[in-house]
Design a protein around this motif. Structure first.
Motif, short mmCIF file in Angstrom:
data_model
loop_
_atom_site.label_atom_id
_atom_site.label_comp_id
_atom_site.label_asym_id
_atom_site.label_seq_id
_atom_site.Cartn_x
_atom_site.Cartn_y
_atom_site.Cartn_z
N LEU A 12 4.54 5.54 5.79
CA LEU A 12 4.46 3.98 5.30
C LEU A 12 4.28 3.65 3.92
CD1 LEU A 12 1.98 2.85 8.29
CD2 LEU A 12 4.48 2.57 8.34
N ASP A 13 3.64 4.63 3.18
CA ASP A 13 3.41 4.10 1.58
C ASP A 13 4.83 4.26 1.26
OD1 ASP A 13 0.93 3.56 1.82
OD2 ASP A 13 0.04 5.64 1.22
N ARG A 14 5.50 5.48 1.51
CA ARG A 14 6.70 5.77 0.94
C ARG A 14 7.69 4.63 1.26
NH1 ARG A 14 9.97 9.06 -1.65
NH2 ARG A 14 11.96 9.45 -0.87
N SER A 15 7.65 4.20 2.42
CA SER A 15 8.59 3.33 2.99
C SER A 15 8.36 1.76 2.17
CB SER A 15 8.31 2.62 4.50
OG SER A 15 8.60 3.79 5.21
N ARG A 16 6.91 1.27 1.90
CA ARG A 16 6.80 0.48 1.19
C ARG A 16 7.37 0.61 -0.36
NH1 ARG A 16 1.25 0.94 3.47
NH2 ARG A 16 1.16 -0.42 5.25
N MET A 17 7.01 1.74 -0.64
CA MET A 17 7.82 2.08 -2.16
C MET A 17 9.29 1.90 -2.21
SD MET A 17 9.22 4.53 -4.29
CE MET A 17 9.18 6.04 -3.30
N LEU A 18 9.90 2.59 -1.11
CA LEU A 18 11.25 2.09 -1.30
C LEU A 18 11.83 0.68 -1.05
CD1 LEU A 18 12.44 5.40 0.89
CD2 LEU A 18 12.58 5.08 -1.77
N ASN A 19 10.96 0.05 -0.16
CA ASN A 19 11.44 -1.36 -0.10
C ASN A 19 11.01 -2.16 -1.18
OD1 ASN A 19 12.47 -1.37 2.66
ND2 ASN A 19 10.32 -1.26 3.37
N GLY A 20 10.08 -1.83 -1.88
CA GLY A 20 10.04 -2.53 -3.26
C GLY A 20 11.06 -2.11 -4.35
N LEU A 21 11.63 -1.12 -4.29
CA LEU A 21 12.60 -0.54 -5.17
C LEU A 21 13.77 -1.40 -4.87
CD1 LEU A 21 12.32 3.37 -5.50
CD2 LEU A 21 11.56 1.48 -7.36
N GLN A 22 14.23 -1.54 -3.61
CA GLN A 22 15.18 -2.30 -2.98
C GLN A 22 15.09 -3.82 -3.64
OE1 GLN A 22 15.76 -1.77 1.13
NE2 GLN A 22 17.40 -0.26 0.84
N LYS A 23 14.20 -4.33 -3.60
CA LYS A 23 14.09 -5.56 -4.10
C LYS A 23 14.03 -5.83 -5.55
CE LYS A 23 10.79 -6.98 -0.16
NZ LYS A 23 9.81 -7.23 0.35
N ASP A 24 13.66 -4.81 -6.39
CA ASP A 24 13.81 -4.90 -7.61
C ASP A 24 15.10 -4.68 -8.31
OD1 ASP A 24 11.13 -5.21 -7.63
OD2 ASP A 24 10.61 -3.48 -8.27
#
Length: 144
Positions: free
Chosen positions: A43-55
């Protein structure tokens, strides 16, 4: 007036027979701890990747990792559910064994069936965990 209590020898037999389920319960608790830890990391990795996509722009191989992370999380969730079900079955069989001992009724067949069910659920949980580990190893092979 007190009800007839089982003999000490009968209770010692029941306590002896509860040793294997107690070890199974310990294994279930350990597995659940490992599974929850893995789920948190996924879940931490998923959140990190989702945050990168928004940036902004994300490397395609990172973007491709999201569906695999979802699949891994689903497998871990399934494994956690099966492990908890195994633990509940184990607790039920221990309660049944002692309850039937106090009622001076035969308990071996019912306890044996619950033990088989608990071990089967534990095995199914380990199988789901194995499937998740295989996906995780495949992912690391692709990212090297």
């Amino acid at each position: 007036m007190l009800p007839n209590l089982p003999s000490v020898s009968h209770l010692s037999v029941v306590i002896t027979q509860a040793a294997a389920p107690a070890f199974l319960l310990g294994a279930v608790v350990g597995l659940i701890s490992v599974l929850i830890n893995r789920l948190e990391r996924i879940l931490d990795r998923s959140r990190m990747l989702n945050g990168l996509q928004k940036d902004g722009a994300v490397a395609p191989e990172l973007r491709a990792d999201l569906p695999r992370l979802e699949e891994r999380a689903a497998l871990i969730n399934s494994a956690i559910f099966l492990a908890i079900s195994s633990g509940v079955s184990t607790i039920l069989l221990m309660a049944l064994a002692f309850g039937l001992a106090f009622a001076e009724l035969p308990h071996e067949r019912g306890v044996a069936l619950l033990f088989i069910g608990a071990v089967g659920l534990f095995g199914a949980s380990l199988t789901q965990f194995l499937r998740e580990v295989r996906i995780a190893l495949r992912i690391t092979d692709h990212l090297r």
